[in-house]
Design a protein around this motif. Structure first.
Motif, mmCIF file in Angstrom:
data_model
loop_
_atom_site.group_PDB
_atom_site.id
_atom_site.type_symbol
_atom_site.label_atom_id
_atom_site.label_comp_id
_atom_site.label_asym_id
_atom_site.label_seq_id
_atom_site.Cartn_x
_atom_site.Cartn_y
_atom_site.Cartn_z
ATOM 1 N N ILE A 64 0.855 -1.197 0.000
ATOM 2 C CA ILE A 64 0.000 0.000 0.000
ATOM 3 C C ILE A 64 0.886 1.241 0.000
ATOM 4 C CG2 ILE A 64 -1.733 1.302 1.283
ATOM 5 C CD1 ILE A 64 -2.821 -1.392 2.275
ATOM 6 N N LYS A 65 0.747 2.072 -1.037
ATOM 7 C CA LYS A 65 1.631 3.217 -1.212
ATOM 8 C C LYS A 65 1.245 4.394 -0.337
ATOM 9 C CE LYS A 65 2.592 4.517 -5.312
ATOM 10 N NZ LYS A 65 2.414 4.950 -6.729
ATOM 11 N N ASP A 66 -0.049 4.639 -0.204
ATOM 12 C CA ASP A 66 -0.482 5.807 0.561
ATOM 13 C C ASP A 66 -1.909 5.605 1.049
ATOM 14 O OD1 ASP A 66 -2.077 6.362 -1.750
ATOM 15 O OD2 ASP A 66 -0.428 7.501 -2.608
ATOM 16 N N TYR A 67 -2.332 6.529 1.876
ATOM 17 C CA TYR A 67 -3.658 6.503 2.485
ATOM 18 C C TYR A 67 -4.347 7.809 2.099
ATOM 19 C CZ TYR A 67 -2.040 2.454 5.055
ATOM 20 O OH TYR A 67 -1.568 1.206 5.377
ATOM 21 N N ASP A 68 -5.399 7.696 1.269
ATOM 22 C CA ASP A 68 -6.065 8.874 0.722
ATOM 23 C C ASP A 68 -7.183 9.341 1.642
ATOM 24 O OD1 ASP A 68 -4.612 9.127 -1.708
ATOM 25 O OD2 ASP A 68 -5.685 7.415 -2.509
ATOM 26 N N LEU A 69 -7.093 10.602 2.051
ATOM 27 C CA LEU A 69 -8.113 11.217 2.886
ATOM 28 C C LEU A 69 -8.777 12.317 2.070
ATOM 29 C CD1 LEU A 69 -9.497 11.471 5.644
ATOM 30 C CD2 LEU A 69 -7.633 12.977 6.360
ATOM 31 N N PHE A 70 -10.006 12.058 1.638
ATOM 32 C CA PHE A 70 -10.774 13.014 0.852
ATOM 33 C C PHE A 70 -11.720 13.784 1.775
ATOM 34 C CE2 PHE A 70 -10.956 10.844 -3.624
ATOM 35 C CZ PHE A 70 -9.582 10.883 -3.693
ATOM 36 N N TYR A 71 -11.923 15.047 1.445
ATOM 37 C CA TYR A 71 -12.957 15.825 2.125
ATOM 38 C C TYR A 71 -13.595 16.754 1.104
ATOM 39 C CZ TYR A 71 -9.795 19.916 2.349
ATOM 40 O OH TYR A 71 -8.974 20.973 2.034
ATOM 41 N N PHE A 72 -14.661 17.431 1.504
ATOM 42 C CA PHE A 72 -15.371 18.308 0.565
ATOM 43 C C PHE A 72 -15.710 19.612 1.264
ATOM 44 C CE2 PHE A 72 -18.909 20.070 -1.798
ATOM 45 C CZ PHE A 72 -18.544 19.838 -3.115
ATOM 46 N N ASP A 73 -15.084 20.694 0.776
ATOM 47 C CA ASP A 73 -15.336 22.028 1.322
ATOM 48 C C ASP A 73 -15.363 23.018 0.168
ATOM 49 O OD1 ASP A 73 -15.561 24.382 2.681
ATOM 50 O OD2 ASP A 73 -13.693 24.175 3.819
ATOM 51 N N ASP A 74 -16.580 23.388 -0.256
ATOM 52 C CA ASP A 74 -16.712 24.319 -1.373
ATOM 53 C C ASP A 74 -16.867 25.763 -0.915
ATOM 54 O OD1 ASP A 74 -19.252 24.129 -0.358
ATOM 55 O OD2 ASP A 74 -20.210 23.514 -2.236
ATOM 56 N N ILE A 102 -4.054 14.161 1.427
ATOM 57 C CA ILE A 102 -5.292 14.863 1.757
ATOM 58 C C ILE A 102 -5.698 15.724 0.561
ATOM 59 C CG2 ILE A 102 -6.400 16.499 3.326
ATOM 60 C CD1 ILE A 102 -4.358 15.652 5.448
ATOM 61 N N CYS A 103 -6.964 15.615 0.157
ATOM 62 C CA CYS A 103 -7.414 16.329 -1.038
ATOM 63 C C CYS A 103 -8.842 16.822 -0.849
ATOM 64 C CB CYS A 103 -7.338 15.405 -2.246
ATOM 65 S SG CYS A 103 -7.794 16.188 -3.812
ATOM 66 N N ASN A 104 -9.053 18.104 -1.167
ATOM 67 C CA ASN A 104 -10.397 18.687 -1.162
ATOM 68 C C ASN A 104 -11.054 18.399 -2.508
ATOM 69 O OD1 ASN A 104 -12.725 20.178 -0.894
ATOM 70 N ND2 ASN A 104 -11.713 22.166 -0.781
ATOM 71 N N GLU A 105 -12.047 17.519 -2.503
ATOM 72 C CA GLU A 105 -12.676 17.101 -3.755
ATOM 73 C C GLU A 105 -13.520 18.194 -4.397
ATOM 74 O OE1 GLU A 105 -11.848 14.077 -5.245
ATOM 75 O OE2 GLU A 105 -10.365 14.416 -3.657
ATOM 76 N N SER A 124 -20.097 17.353 -6.505
ATOM 77 C CA SER A 124 -21.075 17.896 -5.566
ATOM 78 C C SER A 124 -20.860 17.395 -4.144
ATOM 79 C CB SER A 124 -22.497 17.538 -6.025
ATOM 80 O OG SER A 124 -22.627 16.127 -6.126
ATOM 81 N N SER A 125 -19.985 16.420 -3.982
ATOM 82 C CA SER A 125 -19.754 15.819 -2.669
ATOM 83 C C SER A 125 -18.539 14.899 -2.763
ATOM 84 C CB SER A 125 -20.971 15.002 -2.217
ATOM 85 O OG SER A 125 -21.172 13.900 -3.097
ATOM 86 N N THR A 126 -18.058 14.459 -1.632
ATOM 87 C CA THR A 126 -16.985 13.467 -1.635
ATOM 88 C C THR A 126 -17.476 12.169 -2.260
ATOM 89 O OG1 THR A 126 -16.231 14.454 0.436
ATOM 90 C CG2 THR A 126 -15.211 12.376 -0.217
ATOM 91 N N GLU A 127 -18.724 11.801 -1.994
ATOM 92 C CA GLU A 127 -19.280 10.582 -2.593
ATOM 93 C C GLU A 127 -19.254 10.660 -4.114
ATOM 94 O OE1 GLU A 127 -21.214 10.876 1.499
ATOM 95 O OE2 GLU A 127 -20.687 12.267 -0.115
ATOM 96 N N ALA A 128 -19.595 11.821 -4.666
ATOM 97 C CA ALA A 128 -19.567 11.978 -6.124
ATOM 98 C C ALA A 128 -18.159 11.805 -6.667
ATOM 99 C CB ALA A 128 -20.126 13.344 -6.505
ATOM 100 N N ALA A 129 -17.167 12.267 -5.925
ATOM 101 C CA ALA A 129 -15.780 12.085 -6.345
ATOM 102 C C ALA A 129 -15.407 10.604 -6.343
ATOM 103 C CB ALA A 129 -14.850 12.870 -5.427
#
Length: 202
Positions: A64-74, A102-105, A124-129
């Motif tokens: 496992i290369k990395d651990y992706d933490l997505f969030y959504f803040d528009d 860490i990435c703001n979707e 429109s959301s992290t789920e959409a990403a």
């Protein structure tokens, strides 16, 4: 019985059990719960690859290369606002033997075309990403609440994840992204059944 043929509720239990075997993932998840970014999920390869490792008898964190933490803040789409979150995350996760990305979707559409040569409508959301990942097998996100409850987002179910099937998801990512990723995965997990990208002429 193979896990992919269990009832959905039992698959969810099996997923939690598999992820809990990756101690590093659990620590990232626990700290992310404290971080509590808006609309956050731990997602990407750290999840389905942990399952692949458990199913194939490998160490849970292997490869496992990395651990992706997505969030959504528009509310602020500036790079500076995202960088501030990334820097706070570096303080929170910096002592772990893992890369936490860490990435703001809400910002993906601002850079996606430059990176992948295809346009991306604003999510429109992290789920959409998560819905737009190159393989349906990858469309998986988890988070914990302060009370310890799990939220599992898996729009295509979990059967393919447990059955080691990788299925293309041609909604955003181009074909070469899927094929590059799957070649790399097959080198590490040769047991995978990788389904071909759909023929555009059909």
């Amino acid at each position: 019985m193979r896990t992919g043929r269990l009832a959905v509720t039992e698959q969810l239990d099996a997923l939690r059990a598999a992820l809990n075997r990756n101690e590093l993932l659990v620590e990232v998840l626990n700290r992310a719960t404290e971080f509590d970014l808006p609309g956050w999920y731990l997602t990407g390869g750290c999840l389905f690859q942990t399952v692949w490792n458990v199913v194939t008898g490998r160490p849970p964190a292997d490869g496992i290369k990395d651990y992706d933490l997505f969030y959504f803040d528009d509310s602020d789409l500036s790079r500076e606002a995202e960088n501030a979150v990334v820097e706070a995350g570096a303080q929170l996760f910096g002592d772990l033997p893992a890369v936490v990305e860490i990435c703001n979707e809400a910002r993906v559409h601002l850079w996606y075309q430059d990176s992948f040569a295809v346009s991306c409508e604003p999510h429109s959301s992290t789920e959409a990403a998560i819905d737009s990942f190159a393989a349906t097998t990858c469309c998986l996100g988890v988070r914990r609440t302060g009370a310890g409850d799990w939220r599992i987002y898996a729009p295509h179910g979990l059967a393919d994840v447990f059955n080691l099937v990788v299925r293309p998801n041609p909604v955003l990512a181009p074909r070469h992204v899927y094929e590059t990723k799957t070649r790399r995965w097959r080198e590490k997990w040769p047991e995978l059944a990788v389904l071909p990208w759909p023929d555009e002429d059909r």
